[in-house]
Scaffold this motif. Structure first.
Motif, PDB file in Angstrom:
ATOM      1  N   PHE A 236       0.829  -1.203   0.000  1.00  0.00           N
ATOM      2  CA  PHE A 236       0.000   0.000   0.000  1.00  0.00           C
ATOM      3  C   PHE A 236       0.872   1.265   0.000  1.00  0.00           C
ATOM      4  CE2 PHE A 236      -3.797  -2.454   1.530  1.00  0.00           C
ATOM      5  CZ  PHE A 236      -4.627  -2.068   0.496  1.00  0.00           C
ATOM      6  N   MET A 237       1.974   1.230   0.717  1.00  0.00           N
ATOM      7  CA  MET A 237       2.875   2.381   0.704  1.00  0.00           C
ATOM      8  C   MET A 237       3.471   2.574  -0.689  1.00  0.00           C
ATOM      9  SD  MET A 237       5.955   3.311   3.290  1.00  0.00           S
ATOM     10  CE  MET A 237       7.025   4.727   2.958  1.00  0.00           C
ATOM     11  N   ASP A 238       3.807   1.478  -1.343  1.00  0.00           N
ATOM     12  CA  ASP A 238       4.311   1.531  -2.709  1.00  0.00           C
ATOM     13  C   ASP A 238       3.275   2.148  -3.639  1.00  0.00           C
ATOM     14  OD1 ASP A 238       6.080   0.935  -4.903  1.00  0.00           O
ATOM     15  OD2 ASP A 238       4.918  -0.878  -5.311  1.00  0.00           O
ATOM     16  N   ALA A 239       2.020   1.714  -3.494  1.00  0.00           N
ATOM     17  CA  ALA A 239       0.939   2.246  -4.324  1.00  0.00           C
ATOM     18  C   ALA A 239       0.707   3.725  -4.041  1.00  0.00           C
ATOM     19  CB  ALA A 239      -0.346   1.458  -4.090  1.00  0.00           C
ATOM     20  N   TYR A 240       0.760   4.109  -2.751  1.00  0.00           N
ATOM     21  CA  TYR A 240       0.523   5.510  -2.400  1.00  0.00           C
ATOM     22  C   TYR A 240       1.636   6.398  -2.936  1.00  0.00           C
ATOM     23  CZ  TYR A 240      -0.459   9.724   0.235  1.00  0.00           C
ATOM     24  OH  TYR A 240      -0.729  11.021   0.585  1.00  0.00           O
ATOM     25  N   ASN A 241       2.870   5.954  -2.841  1.00  0.00           N
ATOM     26  CA  ASN A 241       3.977   6.737  -3.391  1.00  0.00           C
ATOM     27  C   ASN A 241       3.802   6.949  -4.892  1.00  0.00           C
ATOM     28  OD1 ASN A 241       5.433   7.266  -1.077  1.00  0.00           O
ATOM     29  ND2 ASN A 241       6.759   5.477  -1.267  1.00  0.00           N
ATOM     30  N   GLY A 242       3.392   5.893  -5.591  1.00  0.00           N
ATOM     31  CA  GLY A 242       3.150   6.030  -7.018  1.00  0.00           C
ATOM     32  C   GLY A 242       2.025   7.002  -7.318  1.00  0.00           C
ATOM     33  N   MET A 243       0.964   6.968  -6.501  1.00  0.00           N
ATOM     34  CA  MET A 243      -0.156   7.884  -6.705  1.00  0.00           C
ATOM     35  C   MET A 243       0.273   9.332  -6.507  1.00  0.00           C
ATOM     36  SD  MET A 243      -3.900   7.926  -4.820  1.00  0.00           S
ATOM     37  CE  MET A 243      -4.504   6.578  -5.850  1.00  0.00           C
ATOM     38  N   VAL A 244       1.053   9.602  -5.452  1.00  0.00           N
ATOM     39  CA  VAL A 244       1.511  10.970  -5.197  1.00  0.00           C
ATOM     40  C   VAL A 244       2.365  11.465  -6.353  1.00  0.00           C
ATOM     41  CG1 VAL A 244       2.953  12.416  -3.704  1.00  0.00           C
ATOM     42  CG2 VAL A 244       1.371  10.762  -2.697  1.00  0.00           C
ATOM     43  N   GLN A 245       3.224  10.621  -6.875  1.00  0.00           N
ATOM     44  CA  GLN A 245       4.058  11.015  -8.010  1.00  0.00           C
ATOM     45  C   GLN A 245       3.202  11.369  -9.216  1.00  0.00           C
ATOM     46  OE1 GLN A 245       6.672   7.665  -8.495  1.00  0.00           O
ATOM     47  NE2 GLN A 245       7.774   8.058  -6.593  1.00  0.00           N
ATOM     48  N   ALA A 246       2.140  10.578  -9.460  1.00  0.00           N
ATOM     49  CA  ALA A 246       1.251  10.859 -10.579  1.00  0.00           C
ATOM     50  C   ALA A 246       0.468  12.152 -10.357  1.00  0.00           C
ATOM     51  CB  ALA A 246       0.291   9.688 -10.797  1.00  0.00           C
ATOM     52  N   LEU A 247       0.022  12.389  -9.117  1.00  0.00           N
ATOM     53  CA  LEU A 247      -0.776  13.577  -8.835  1.00  0.00           C
ATOM     54  C   LEU A 247       0.041  14.863  -8.953  1.00  0.00           C
ATOM     55  CD1 LEU A 247      -2.925  12.289  -5.833  1.00  0.00           C
ATOM     56  CD2 LEU A 247      -3.684  12.720  -8.177  1.00  0.00           C
ATOM     57  N   ARG A 248       1.342  14.772  -8.759  1.00  0.00           N
ATOM     58  CA  ARG A 248       2.176  15.968  -8.930  1.00  0.00           C
ATOM     59  C   ARG A 248       2.108  16.483 -10.366  1.00  0.00           C
ATOM     60  NH1 ARG A 248       6.708  13.319  -5.950  1.00  0.00           N
ATOM     61  NH2 ARG A 248       6.530  13.953  -3.760  1.00  0.00           N
ATOM     62  N   ASN A 249       1.823  15.576 -11.300  1.00  0.00           N
ATOM     63  CA  ASN A 249       1.733  15.946 -12.719  1.00  0.00           C
ATOM     64  C   ASN A 249       0.296  15.852 -13.224  1.00  0.00           C
ATOM     65  OD1 ASN A 249       4.670  16.139 -13.010  1.00  0.00           O
ATOM     66  ND2 ASN A 249       4.654  13.914 -12.809  1.00  0.00           N
ATOM     67  N   TYR A 250      -0.666  16.026 -12.302  1.00  0.00           N
ATOM     68  CA  TYR A 250      -2.072  15.816 -12.630  1.00  0.00           C
ATOM     69  C   TYR A 250      -2.571  16.782 -13.711  1.00  0.00           C
ATOM     70  CZ  TYR A 250      -7.133  15.704 -12.136  1.00  0.00           C
ATOM     71  OH  TYR A 250      -8.467  15.611 -12.398  1.00  0.00           O
ATOM     72  N   GLU A 251      -3.298  16.217 -14.651  1.00  0.00           N
ATOM     73  CA  GLU A 251      -3.980  17.014 -15.676  1.00  0.00           C
ATOM     74  C   GLU A 251      -5.419  16.515 -15.766  1.00  0.00           C
ATOM     75  OE1 GLU A 251      -2.038  16.982 -19.432  1.00  0.00           O
ATOM     76  OE2 GLU A 251      -0.079  17.583 -18.641  1.00  0.00           O
ATOM     77  N   ALA A 252      -6.356  17.414 -15.601  1.00  0.00           N
ATOM     78  CA  ALA A 252      -7.765  17.028 -15.683  1.00  0.00           C
ATOM     79  C   ALA A 252      -8.097  16.552 -17.095  1.00  0.00           C
ATOM     80  CB  ALA A 252      -8.653  18.208 -15.296  1.00  0.00           C
ATOM     81  N   GLN A 253      -8.848  15.449 -17.186  1.00  0.00           N
ATOM     82  CA  GLN A 253      -9.261  14.936 -18.488  1.00  0.00           C
ATOM     83  C   GLN A 253     -10.419  15.775 -19.035  1.00  0.00           C
ATOM     84  OE1 GLN A 253      -9.572  10.896 -16.656  1.00  0.00           O
ATOM     85  NE2 GLN A 253      -8.792  10.221 -18.650  1.00  0.00           N
ATOM     86  N   ASP A 254     -10.328  16.098 -20.297  1.00  0.00           N
ATOM     87  CA  ASP A 254     -11.326  16.954 -20.927  1.00  0.00           C
ATOM     88  C   ASP A 254     -12.000  16.197 -22.061  1.00  0.00           C
ATOM     89  OD1 ASP A 254     -12.849  19.117 -21.659  1.00  0.00           O
ATOM     90  OD2 ASP A 254     -11.265  20.071 -22.833  1.00  0.00           O
TER      91      ASP A 254
END
Length: 268
Positions: A236-254
């Motif tokens: 779960f920590m591995d998954a959360y770290n990956g999620m945070v990394q992705a959210l730093r580059n978040y782009e809303a889907q249009d």
């Protein structure tokens, strides 16, 4: 040198040895450790991703309604994953956590709130009135995809090193794998914002000590009972770290034409 001492040197080099009969602290850590207070953290895992500013408020699913919850707990002796998730999330400073999502905690706080607001027994000015709860912006759902998956027994590998103990170790020392996912939803729109997979393994070296009797197995019994649980926490920590990394580059889907208005894959 006795068989036990040979095994001790082999398996626990670099690890803290639990002295039977002594009271110690900090001997059963998982991948999530330490404490959090607001945006500050103490003794957090150095590999935990952090955010400079919170991204919003968060509800964390406690997992109790999931089909894996009961089976996972009975197998691993882990009573709950959610508190460690909450600790990691708060230490990361990426979200402010609310009680929503934990049915038991939210129910108890609601009961206390109603009692203090409506009983008439509390001092004037206690400020227990409507409109004080903080709404959650996002909902985090943990799922265990694979747990208690054995990657094989490794006792035979130790044969040349511990000689006569190899037969006792065979069938006891296993590596367990866990694969998990985290899904993040925007509560107001019910749109999935992010999803992440994580995995980890843990070796059941405590079980091997059972071959040597009480003192060895008793001193490190926690390792024999919870390797799958510790692997799952790490996953779960591995998954959360990956999620945070992705959210730093978040782009809303249009979606052309707007969300929920039929989409572009038209049926004629």
């Amino acid at each position: 040198m006795t068989n036990f001492l040979r095994l001790q040197k082999l398996l626990f080099l670099g690890c803290s040895f639990f002295l039977v009969g002594c009271v110690t602290t900090g001997d059963q850590h998982t991948a999530v450790s330490g404490a959090a207070g607001g945006g500050a953290s103490v003794d957090a895992n150095a590999s935990l991703e952090r955010c400079e500013q919170p991204l919003g408020t968060l509800a964390v699913d406690d997992g109790r309604a999931a089909d894996w919850y009961g089976r996972f707990g009975s197998t691993t002796h882990v009573t709950s994953i959610e508190p460690l998730l909450r600790l990691a999330v708060q230490q990361s400073n990426c979200f402010v956590i609310t009680t929503i999502g934990n049915l038991r905690t939210d129910s108890r706080l609601t009961r206390v709130t109603n009692l203090q607001r409506n009983s008439g027994e509390y001092r004037a000015g206690s400020k227990q009135h409507k409109g004080q709860r903080v709404a959650a912006d996002y909902y985090l759902e943990p799922q265990i995809i694979i747990d208690d998956s054995s990657l094989g027994q490794v006792g035979g590998v130790l044969g040349g090193l511990v000689n006569s103990t190899a037969g006792l170790l065979a069938g006891a020392l296993e590596t367990k794998a866990s694969v998990v996912t985290l899904s993040l939803y925007d509560i107001r729109s019910a749109v999935q914002i992010s999803a992440s997979e994580g995995s980890s393994t843990a070796t059941n070296y405590g079980a091997a000590l059972g071959a040597f009797g009480g003192s060895a197995a008793g001193g490190l019994g926690g390792f024999s009972k919870t390797p799958e649980g510790k692997a799952t926490v790490a996953a779960f920590m591995d998954a959360y770290n990956g999620m945070v990394q992705a959210l730093r580059n978040y782009e809303a889907q249009d979606v052309k034409g707007g969300l929920g208005r039929g989409g572009t894959l038209q049926v004629k």
